[in-house]
Design an enzyme around this catalytic site. Structure first.
Site, PDB file in Angstrom:
ATOM      1  N   LYS A 136      41.651  45.910  39.052  1.00  0.00           N
ATOM      2  CA  LYS A 136      41.216  45.482  40.365  1.00  0.00           C
ATOM      3  C   LYS A 136      40.870  44.013  40.241  1.00  0.00           C
ATOM      4  CE  LYS A 136      37.963  45.003  43.811  1.00  0.00           C
ATOM      5  NZ  LYS A 136      36.550  44.991  44.212  1.00  0.00           N
TER       6      LYS A 136
ATOM      7  N   TYR B  42      38.038  45.679  36.069  1.00  0.00           N
ATOM      8  CA  TYR B  42      37.627  44.992  37.290  1.00  0.00           C
ATOM      9  C   TYR B  42      37.363  43.526  36.920  1.00  0.00           C
ATOM     10  CZ  TYR B  42      34.675  44.087  41.465  1.00  0.00           C
ATOM     11  OH  TYR B  42      34.117  43.586  42.625  1.00  0.00           O
TER      12      TYR B  42
END
Lengths: 306, 306, 306, 306
Positions: free
Chosen positions: B164, B136
């Site tokens: 992400k 992330y």
């Protein structure tokens, strides 16, 4: 009411064995080394104690070990290092149960707050925990500078008993000193190892020096000279400590900034025989032989080793 | 081997009662709302789930509630949000035990790392936990941009199954897409709600939209149009969603940036009857009546409310 | 009233002889190369033109040379690059006298302004100079992001005719596109070479690509495919150009970020025979032989060189 | 060879008439006010002189006026404020022709450089201009911190005769003082008005205080007390000046940070009758009546006005 906290309160390093486990013996040894050096308090679970890298069980072990080795000799200040308000409250209670005499609390991190939320954060923690709280201003980690007006309001309202300033903002630092000058029992500490003489001249109550792990007696000497009004002597001692601080530049970019500073303190302590190993927390690299030799040279040059 | 993760995987908000406790009923309701909207996965304990503000017990309750409401309908991705490697590993194990199908892991924060430490961080977590890991990339919170070369190496070595991206660095995003184009089973998601059409055109596999809490069907429609090659249609749907995204500006500086975005999503869901209250985690302010009215106007204008 | 500015308007590089003087012949050659490649405009004295490094005499020579080589073939946009309002006004007048059809103006730099001052800055320049003005949003240089609401007000009031966005903030970019969608004659350009397909899909009117110096025809092709609604074709061309953009990473840290990108463009143009030397402005280092070889490989791989 | 530059060298403000033109009479008056206050040098075209806002003609007028009013009484240091190397060289020559005894030069700005380019930048300027050069470290404007090792090399090689430090990095400041301690004729000045006592205690040679425009005699007194070893007296005087510095907070966010500080100095000088108007350069707002009243209160409280 006198100023409760003052003087030299180093953030205690957390030694590890070469296998990465906490080295309890070495932690006892460094605690004793600090008390023998004349420190006026101990700060467990600070940045220099690698607090963000410790699991909760390791944090517990570190505080218990330091508290036992200290045995009430000096006040024990403990970091309650967590992301947001309710998490800090839980961590604070845990630390108080383990023997913390005071707590050190930062603004929120990872969360993206503002001044109003930060003020509410400290007020909510104070309401939940009666133990004295130091605000720890460390924007290089939290990416939020504690605003002077917020700190002054928290001080006036008794929410915090002091500030540990590692902001690098010496202008705000002086403004804070001026604004809290007449507030009894309120203490302002600098966290910057090489400007302690100027900070004390400006009215600071003490220092929280990572480098104090290596030379606690030097910082105590500097503090005593300043208190005695011997400012030229204080500046000369500070100059020696600033040269000693050069150990943090030994890795010269080979490791991260975090690993360089803490690694240098641990390497110096290992060279001095205070701790067993200079092993760092995962994923930080430990300093190597060549870097240790550079550090040994500086320790000799500044009178720490012969 | 097909791409395991793709499509619309919104970060589920964590509703609270007006008294601040987790609202389990509303959390079930929003989970059902998302699945009914056609999402292809659920992301528990993301930033939009207020993960930094949840205590450990609250994190547990949130994941259990979402997992039960989901009942295996779609994959459940869970954030293992902690400061450093060993703490992430402990959190990861906890989340896997609660039913996580995949984990979302950031670089370290509060700790000050570098590229090499970050790579070691992900490798150590992967070694300790067999569950698939998404990296992330959220420098606005971690203050460290995951370098493209590190991500590509981690992808090639199977350490991570996807990324992400909430970095706001669309140039690096495209470079990552190009570099991992032929890597089977690897997924790249954008976390930016208003540029999904362009991200999918450039080869992204999906989106993790906080705004997807409010309009999951809209994001699913956008995704399906893109997959069908109807790019003009996708862009028109994106434009509508970008106007809907305007709800996050309703507080206009009255609350912190964090509280504005998440508060707007919660307020919209409350206005839609999906959740009971727009109460935010301490110390964030909740949006007020006037702000709710502004939001209602935008919901009407974009066809969410009548 | 039609949109006056659109398409591909590359920032023209400023070639130098090996002795550091402006290479007028090469500047004519690159200008012709761009027009032959199908660009719809020329941008003199942009960042890719090394404008901050040019003395005032050099700036004058560069604009005169480009204007003569262009001979009115396409619109000539010129940077009026100065620190603050009155200095920009003086520079603007100088550039209009040399033939600028439009001006490109940033927010103030070195000076520390805010949103209100920035809005006043653009209004004061527009009042003093009747030539159309593009706002250039380049926070990586000015350290100030032009706020969307300020840009929209300036657009509505006719103070600016367009925006060149190099902010890297794709969310704000989309909000700007939405807010100015129905404003006739207003143009929004992206300055990011590798996300042009998505920007055009979102409604942008064109691109100002530094890389367009190397492959103007590629960018024109990408633009034409997008205008024709062939988005898959546009994305494929963008992917090729994104691979070509890899030339900027050839120095891999040996030179500064500024010198790497511009140096790569100049080196490619020298390898292509368009300009004589890849010499950079003092104090930037020029790329070396090994880096040129890396760049040659990418040029071959992407079809620029055989 | 003695240290050529030392003591109190304030950056002279540039007064304007209400219509925005340079107020030559008031500039003469403030120059005389400074010399009467005991300053040891004058710094024309500094940030406090609004140098980024002055056109070239205005810069010339300001330097000529200050030089004439000074009439050789104290050394005249002049800012050669431009974006990059060759532009600084041209500006430097202009300023030397107007009577500069020394030049103040920053790292490049708007341009994106690195440490090596910055070192080359200073070396190239020194090669072109024989006048003594001060390096001005002001990352809040240039967004580049001058590295200590670069400064030390430039000092050792005689490229620079001193440093004006407005970096706010007190740790690097002390390291620089230590590293250049034994270098004859080299001077380190702090630009931070409220920490001068600590800076002098640490070995600094002087201060360049914007606030010195308002109270030159106070800064001279502080300097003399420090030189005499009366550190407690110096700290008390510094505390008074730090309270006086509170005038910069009078606008409390109504104007930009730049306009607040400089506007407060100008407003104080107008209240004191030294200059005619507190008018700021376009597009900065001038302070209003209410803010002037706040400032008057502080001037009275700190003994500047009765």
């Amino acid at each position: 009411m006198p100023t409760a906290f003052h003087g030299v309160i180093p953030p205690v390093v957390t030694p590890r064995h070469a296998d990465g486990s906490i080295d309890v013996e070495s932690l006892r040894s460094v605690t004793k080394h600090l008390i023998d050096g004349g420190v006026t308090g101990l700060f467990a679970l600070g940045s220099s104690g690698e607090v963000p890298y410790l699991t909760n069980a390791e944090r517990e072990l570190a505080v218990i070990t330091i508290a036992e080795a200290n045995a009430g000799a000096v006040p024990l200040v403990v970091g309650a290092n967590e992301q947001t308000t309710h998490r800090v409250i839980e961590e604070s209670r845990r630390m108080v149960d383990l023997g913390a005499d005071a707590l050190v609390v930062t603004s929120m991190y990872y969360a993206i707050g503002n001044a109003a939320e930060t003020e509410a954060h400290f007020r909510a923690i104070h309401e939940a925990v009666t133990t004295p709280i130091f605000a720890y201003d460390v924007p290089v980690r939290t990416h939020f500078k504690l605003p002077t007006d917020v700190l002054v309001r928290l001080a006036m309202d008794g929410v915090i008993v002091g500030v540990k300033d590692s902001s690098g903002d010496d202008v705000a630092f002086r403004q804070l000193l001026l604004a809290t000058k007449d507030l009894p029992g309120f203490s302002v500490f600098t966290g910057h190892e090489v400007v302690v003489d100027g900070a004390l001249l400006g009215g600071a109550h003490g220092v929280v020096p990572g480098l104090g792990n290596v030379d606690p007696a030097g910082y105590r000497r500097l503090y005593d000279l300043a208190k005695a009004g011997d400012w030229a002597g204080a500046a000369a001692e500070q100059d020696r400590l600033a040269r000693l601080f050069g150990i943090v530049f030994a890795p010269n970019g080979r490791v991260s900034g975090g690993a360089a500073g803490l690694g240098a303190f641990k390497t110096a302590l290992a060279l001095m025989g205070v701790i067993e190993s200079n092993t760092m927390s995962t994923p930080m690299l430990s300093l190597n032989e060549a870097e240790a030799e550079t550090i040994r040279g500086i320790l000799v040059e500044t009178g720490i080793l012969r």
